[in-house]
Enzyme design. Structure first.
Site, short mmCIF file in Angstrom:
data_model
loop_
_atom_site.label_atom_id
_atom_site.label_comp_id
_atom_site.label_asym_id
_atom_site.label_seq_id
_atom_site.Cartn_x
_atom_site.Cartn_y
_atom_site.Cartn_z
N ASP A 1 10.61 2.35 3.53
CA ASP A 1 9.83 3.09 2.54
C ASP A 1 9.45 4.48 3.06
O ASP A 1 8.74 5.22 2.40
CB ASP A 1 8.58 2.31 2.13
CG ASP A 1 7.59 2.10 3.26
OD1 ASP A 1 7.79 2.61 4.38
OD2 ASP A 1 6.58 1.40 3.03
N HIS B 1 4.66 -0.84 -1.02
CA HIS B 1 3.56 -1.50 -1.72
C HIS B 1 3.89 -1.79 -3.18
O HIS B 1 3.08 -1.61 -4.07
CB HIS B 1 2.27 -0.69 -1.60
CG HIS B 1 1.95 -0.34 -0.19
ND1 HIS B 1 1.46 -1.24 0.73
CD2 HIS B 1 2.10 0.83 0.49
CE1 HIS B 1 1.30 -0.65 1.90
NE2 HIS B 1 1.68 0.59 1.78
N ASP C 1 4.94 -4.57 6.43
CA ASP C 1 3.64 -3.90 6.35
C ASP C 1 2.56 -4.81 6.92
O ASP C 1 1.72 -4.37 7.72
CB ASP C 1 3.33 -3.54 4.89
CG ASP C 1 1.98 -2.84 4.76
OD1 ASP C 1 1.83 -1.73 5.32
OD2 ASP C 1 1.08 -3.41 4.14
N ASP D 1 8.73 -0.99 8.79
CA ASP D 1 7.53 -0.32 8.29
C ASP D 1 6.64 0.03 9.47
O ASP D 1 6.70 -0.60 10.52
CB ASP D 1 6.76 -1.20 7.30
CG ASP D 1 5.86 -0.37 6.37
OD1 ASP D 1 6.00 0.87 6.32
OD2 ASP D 1 4.99 -0.96 5.71
N GLY D 2 5.83 1.06 9.26
CA GLY D 2 4.84 1.48 10.23
C GLY D 2 3.50 1.58 9.54
O GLY D 2 3.43 1.76 8.33
N GLU E 1 6.61 4.55 12.10
CA GLU E 1 7.79 4.36 11.24
C GLU E 1 9.07 4.48 12.08
O GLU E 1 10.00 3.68 11.95
CB GLU E 1 7.82 5.38 10.10
CG GLU E 1 6.70 5.24 9.10
CD GLU E 1 6.88 4.12 8.08
OE1 GLU E 1 7.90 3.39 8.13
OE2 GLU E 1 5.99 3.97 7.23
#
Length: 153
Positions: free
Chosen positions: A74, A131, A141, A12-13, A52
């Site tokens: 994601d 999320h 995250d 994740d970024g 990302e």
């Protein structure tokens, strides 16, 4: 390599402002042993898409040998880029069509690095809803946001 991934890479970024201070994070899980490695970092002025990409680059770079990897992300940007756009960009000299004209691709430096890593490792892709309570995505995250916080003024 055998046909089944033996490693899962969760990534994740995060970015506070776009551009702004950003962070990236990954979790590598080796399925046969259950061993995990977490990594994170950030930059003072970046974009969410760059973070990302950095998460995937850093995760793949942590592997010590060619590996079959399931990338769980994601980021539609990362997954679409790897699964469909990258081949066209390379074929077209790292350019894309934009309103009938050729344009340089964004984040070319990171896409080129990712392309090098994809030549070493064999990747499959899984889209994770961000999320949404996905344990590893939430952890990535959290790590990415913490990394970005270090660069806030």
């Amino acid at each position: 390599m055998n046909d089944t991934p033996n490693t899962i890479l969760y990534t994740d970024g995060a970015c506070s402002g776009n551009p702004g201070p950003g962070g990236w994070a990954f979790i590598l899980r080796h399925l046969p042993t259950g061993k995990e490695l977490e990594g994170s970092g950030g930059e003072s002025e970046t974009t969410n898409n760059r973070m990302e990409l950095m998460a995937v680059i850093q995760g793949l770079s942590a592997l010590k040998r060619p590996t079959r990897v399931l990338l769980a992300s994601d980021s539609a940007y990362v997954l679409n880029g790897l699964s469909s756009w990258l081949a066209s960009w390379k074929k077209n000299g790292w350019r894309r069509r934009e309103r009938g004209h050729w344009a340089q691709i964004k984040n070319e430096d990171l896409w080129r690095k990712l392309d090098e890593l994809c030549a070493i490792h064999e990747l499959e892709f899984e889209k994770v809803k961000g999320h949404s309570g996905h344990e590893e995505n939430e952890r990535c995250d959290q790590l990415a946001v913490l990394a970005a916080e270090k660069y806030k003024r």
